[in-house]
Scaffold this motif. Structure first.
Motif, PDB file in Angstrom:
ATOM      1  N   ARG A  25      -0.224   0.088  -4.988  1.00  0.00           N
ATOM      2  CA  ARG A  25      -1.338   0.999  -5.309  1.00  0.00           C
ATOM      3  C   ARG A  25      -0.880   2.295  -5.957  1.00  0.00           C
ATOM      4  NH1 ARG A  25      -4.817  -0.142   0.146  1.00  0.00           N
ATOM      5  NH2 ARG A  25      -5.730  -2.066  -0.663  1.00  0.00           N
TER       6      ARG A  25
ATOM      7  N   PRO B 223      -1.895  -3.386  -1.776  1.00  0.00           N
ATOM      8  CA  PRO B 223      -1.405  -2.210  -1.044  1.00  0.00           C
ATOM      9  C   PRO B 223       0.017  -1.784  -1.418  1.00  0.00           C
ATOM     10  CG  PRO B 223      -2.593  -3.663   0.435  1.00  0.00           C
ATOM     11  CD  PRO B 223      -2.496  -4.386  -0.875  1.00  0.00           C
TER      12      PRO B 223
ATOM     13  N   PRO C  60      -5.852   5.936   0.779  1.00  0.00           N
ATOM     14  CA  PRO C  60      -6.589   5.187   1.804  1.00  0.00           C
ATOM     15  C   PRO C  60      -8.093   5.470   1.777  1.00  0.00           C
ATOM     16  CG  PRO C  60      -4.574   6.086   2.719  1.00  0.00           C
ATOM     17  CD  PRO C  60      -4.724   6.689   1.349  1.00  0.00           C
TER      18      PRO C  60
ATOM     19  N   ASP D 179      -8.149  -5.357  -2.111  1.00  0.00           N
ATOM     20  CA  ASP D 179      -6.722  -5.629  -1.890  1.00  0.00           C
ATOM     21  C   ASP D 179      -6.139  -6.512  -2.994  1.00  0.00           C
ATOM     22  OD1 ASP D 179      -6.515  -4.051   0.340  1.00  0.00           O
ATOM     23  OD2 ASP D 179      -6.586  -5.702   1.784  1.00  0.00           O
TER      24      ASP D 179
END
Length: 196
Positions: free
Chosen positions: A56, A53, A115, A48
């Motif tokens: 990304r 996030p 993900p 992270d």
């Protein structure tokens, strides 16, 4: 084949921070080996930090856009390919359209798979680094130098030396593939001839 190359490059680029900083990484375990929950949690925190996030998708794009451009330019430098495409404007336009579509599809696929890629990277880090080592990585990435490193790492593919290397590699690869395909076609023709 191109998508495999993109995926490999992306994996390499994301793995570079860990490879560069790990002085005593634990040996990699097999994929089936269970991962300690504490290591996985620590690894997720590192990932992270490396790939926040909220940014990304933009990081993936900033990493891959220059690489895809370099691949396209490298293909155009291969003499046989450049001769075939370069003289015919319609062929060049068709090639450009094809490459644009492939790039868009590759980007869409990678963004949709972010993900699962992040989880895979987290598990890879957890297998290779102890909780203490992951803590050291976090500490580094939270320093001013670590912040600069993370900001700049995704731009390495657009560095002039890296771009030149990618173009040269693609041009050599195109020449080799054409020679290999010609040899394969010759071998297959001989097999067909021998059947008669």
């Amino acid at each position: 084949m191109r998508r495999i190359a993109y995926g490999s490059a992306l994996t390499l680029a994301l793995a570079m921070p860990a490879a560069a900083l790990a002085q005593q990484a634990t040996p990699p375990a097999t994929a089936a080996a269970p991962i300690e929950p504490a290591r996985l949690a620590a690894a997720r925190q590192v990932i992270d930090l490396i790939m926040p996030p909220a940014t990304r998708a933009a990081m993936i794009r900033s990493l891959l856009d220059p690489m895809l451009t370099n691949i396209r330019q490298g293909m155009m430098q291969a003499p046989v390919f450049a001769d075939a495409i370069g003289r015919d404007q319609r062929a060049r336009a068709t090639f450009d359209t094809f490459m644009t579509r492939q790039n868009e599809k590759t980007m869409a696929m990678l963004e949709a798979d972010l993900p699962s890629m992040v989880e895979a990277m987290s598990r890879a880090y957890a297998r290779r680094f102890t909780v203490a080592q992951l803590g050291d990585l976090r500490t580094f990435f939270e320093t001013p130098t670590g912040q600069v490193y993370m900001r700049e790492a995704s731009t390495l593919m657009s560095d002039p030396d890296v771009a030149a290397w990618q173009r040269q590699m693609m041009a050599r690869s195109m020449e080799r593939v054409q020679q290999d395909v010609a040899a394969f076609a010759k071998d297959m023709a001989k097999i067909q001839q021998d059947k008669k």
